[in-house]
Structure formats: C-alpha cells, structure tokens
Design an enzyme around this catalytic site. Structure first.
Site, PDB file in Angstrom:
ATOM      1  N   GLY A  49       7.707 -13.553  16.795  1.00  0.00           N
ATOM      2  CA  GLY A  49       8.340 -14.311  15.733  1.00  0.00           C
ATOM      3  C   GLY A  49       8.505 -15.775  16.061  1.00  0.00           C
ATOM      4  O   GLY A  49       8.369 -16.195  17.215  1.00  0.00           O
ATOM      5  N   SER A  85      19.307 -10.880   4.887  1.00  0.00           N
ATOM      6  CA  SER A  85      20.740 -10.650   5.065  1.00  0.00           C
ATOM      7  C   SER A  85      21.392 -11.879   5.718  1.00  0.00           C
ATOM      8  O   SER A  85      20.875 -12.395   6.716  1.00  0.00           O
ATOM      9  CB  SER A  85      20.975  -9.419   5.941  1.00  0.00           C
ATOM     10  OG  SER A  85      22.338  -9.329   6.301  1.00  0.00           O
ATOM     11  N   PRO A  86      22.510 -12.362   5.189  1.00  0.00           N
ATOM     12  CA  PRO A  86      23.165 -13.544   5.764  1.00  0.00           C
ATOM     13  C   PRO A  86      23.579 -13.362   7.220  1.00  0.00           C
ATOM     14  O   PRO A  86      23.697 -14.342   7.964  1.00  0.00           O
ATOM     15  CB  PRO A  86      24.407 -13.728   4.869  1.00  0.00           C
ATOM     16  CG  PRO A  86      24.056 -13.055   3.593  1.00  0.00           C
ATOM     17  CD  PRO A  86      23.189 -11.897   3.972  1.00  0.00           C
ATOM     18  N   GLU A 117       5.222 -11.801  28.421  1.00  0.00           N
ATOM     19  CA  GLU A 117       5.442 -10.419  28.838  1.00  0.00           C
ATOM     20  C   GLU A 117       5.165  -9.424  27.715  1.00  0.00           C
ATOM     21  O   GLU A 117       5.891  -8.448  27.516  1.00  0.00           O
ATOM     22  CB  GLU A 117       6.875 -10.235  29.361  1.00  0.00           C
ATOM     23  CG  GLU A 117       7.192 -11.108  30.571  1.00  0.00           C
ATOM     24  CD  GLU A 117       8.596 -10.853  31.107  1.00  0.00           C
ATOM     25  OE1 GLU A 117       8.850  -9.733  31.591  1.00  0.00           O
ATOM     26  OE2 GLU A 117       9.428 -11.768  31.027  1.00  0.00           O
TER      27      GLU A 117
END
Length: 237
Positions: A49, A85-86, A117
């Site tokens: 990400g 979601s906040p 890794e």
C-alpha cells in the site's frame, strides 16, 4: 459564496491504495505480504500500500506502488472496493482504494523485491494484518470467486500451458471446495475453453498428464460455461 470558499470548508483527507496480490505456486493459492516500514504498526504484516500522489490517478498509483514494493509490473490488476471508515487509520482520515492482482508465482519468483521483506502466505494461513487489511483480503477473495465464476481471470495465475490436475487444484483453493476428478475434467473440457497439447507432464507419474492452453481466440463465446464448474454460483456475493 464562491466555489473557492465552499472548497475551503470541506474537510480534506488522504487517499491511499492497497493491493491484494494473489499468486498460485502450483499447489496452493497465496497472498503476498510485506513488513510495514513506519509507525504505527511498524514491523507488522501488511498489504502492499501507499498514498496516491497529487499528480496521479489511483490506477497509476497502484501500479507504481506494486512495482516499488515488489518489482512487479504489467500484471493483472483490478480495482474492487473503496474502504472509507473514518476510524480505519489511527493517524489521520484515509480513504483506501483496494485492488487485487493475479500472478503465477513461479513465473515472477525472481522478480520479487526483497527490500520490504515480501513473503508469500497460503490464503488459508496468513497472519493477522494491520488496520482493516484482513477485511480487505476477505472481500478480495469473494470478488475473485465472483469474477472467476464467469471470466477466465484464474488463468492469469497459471503458466501458459498447464495440466487439468493443476487447474483443478487452483479451482479448489479459490472456491474452497473439492471436485471429483472425473467430473471436473469432463465439465472443464466441455466448456471448449482449452486446447489440448501434444506433450505431457510426467513429473508426477509415468503415464503423465496432457498439457492444455487457454483458447484465447474463442474464449469469449464460451465464458458462461465456467458456471457449470462452480458450486452454488448464486451465493458468491
């Protein structure tokens, strides 16, 4: 009130992308994880990400992040859900656009970047992940099952030529079920999606198993026939 002033009153937040990389090693379906490199949750297992830059789309960001973290590029990548979601990120409000990618592990084994890794885990045995990443993986599995019920995307996980036993192993792991060998072979061949090759794989028996290839020229006409293979296809989502 001007448009500029309206924009000033809107709360700003960060946009990220997260990628669930599915791979098949010839035996089991797996996902590729990395060790998170920053706080919070530093050193814990995470999906691939990162943040979307100001000058790029989510698709471009996803491809960039995959290449940076794993060395992978030019692979099947599909956006499947937005997680908003906040409370999902404890540092600041972050909306994450999730993608799943499909690769043949053996084909890309030498390409994986080890700086972060990166490690493969069986889909049934992966460790607990940071934030809402476990939820992302579970939804990605369901989306993969749903898409695979009427498309040929699972063939992205296979080498160019493969045996029916190999294909059956993949279907069983993706759909978390077992198929009768004879029934699976008969139904798969009846779809007219495969082209039989002359050579055999004799690594597991003297008799061997014939190799097949996906009929890319005519597969669109026969895609719907994959549904014959799937147990309770209406319950996938």
């Amino acid at each position: 009130m001007t448009k500029e002033k309206r924009y000033q009153k809107i709360t700003k937040f960060t946009v990220a992308v997260d990628c669930i990389v599915f791979g098949f090693d010839g035996t089991r379906l797996k996902i590729l994880l990395i060790k998170r490199g920053l706080e919070p949750e530093k050193g814990k297992w995470s999906l691939m990400g990162g943040f979307v830059n100001e000058d790029e789309s989510a698709d471009i960001a996803a491809n960039r992040i995959l290449k940076t973290l794993t060395g992978l590029e030019g692979i099947y990548l599909e956006q499947f859900h937005t997680f908003s979601s906040p409370e999902r990120d404890p540092v600041q409000r972050t909306v994450s656009i999730a993608y799943f990618a499909l690769i043949d592990i053996n084909k890309y084994k030498e390409s994986i970047n080890t700086d972060f890794e990166a490690e493969w885990f069986p889909i049934k045995e992966f460790p607990h992940l940071i934030f809402d990443h476990n939820e992302m993986v579970l939804l990605a599995q369901k989306k993969l099952q749903y898409k695979a019920a009427s498309h040929t995307i699972l063939f992205e996980l296979l080498p160019d030529k493969f045996t029916l036993p190999l294909l059956q192993s993949l279907f069983e792991d993706v759909f978390n079920t077992s198929f009768d060998k004879g029934n699976f072979s008969r139904k798969m061949l009846s779809t007219k999606l495969l082209i039989k090759q002359k050579e055999k794989d004799k690594s597991n028996s003297k008799k061997g198993a014939y190799y097949y290839k996906l009929d890319k020229k005519h597969y669109e006409d026969n895609l719907h026939k994959i549904l014959k293979l799937i147990p309770n296809p209406n319950n996938l989502l």
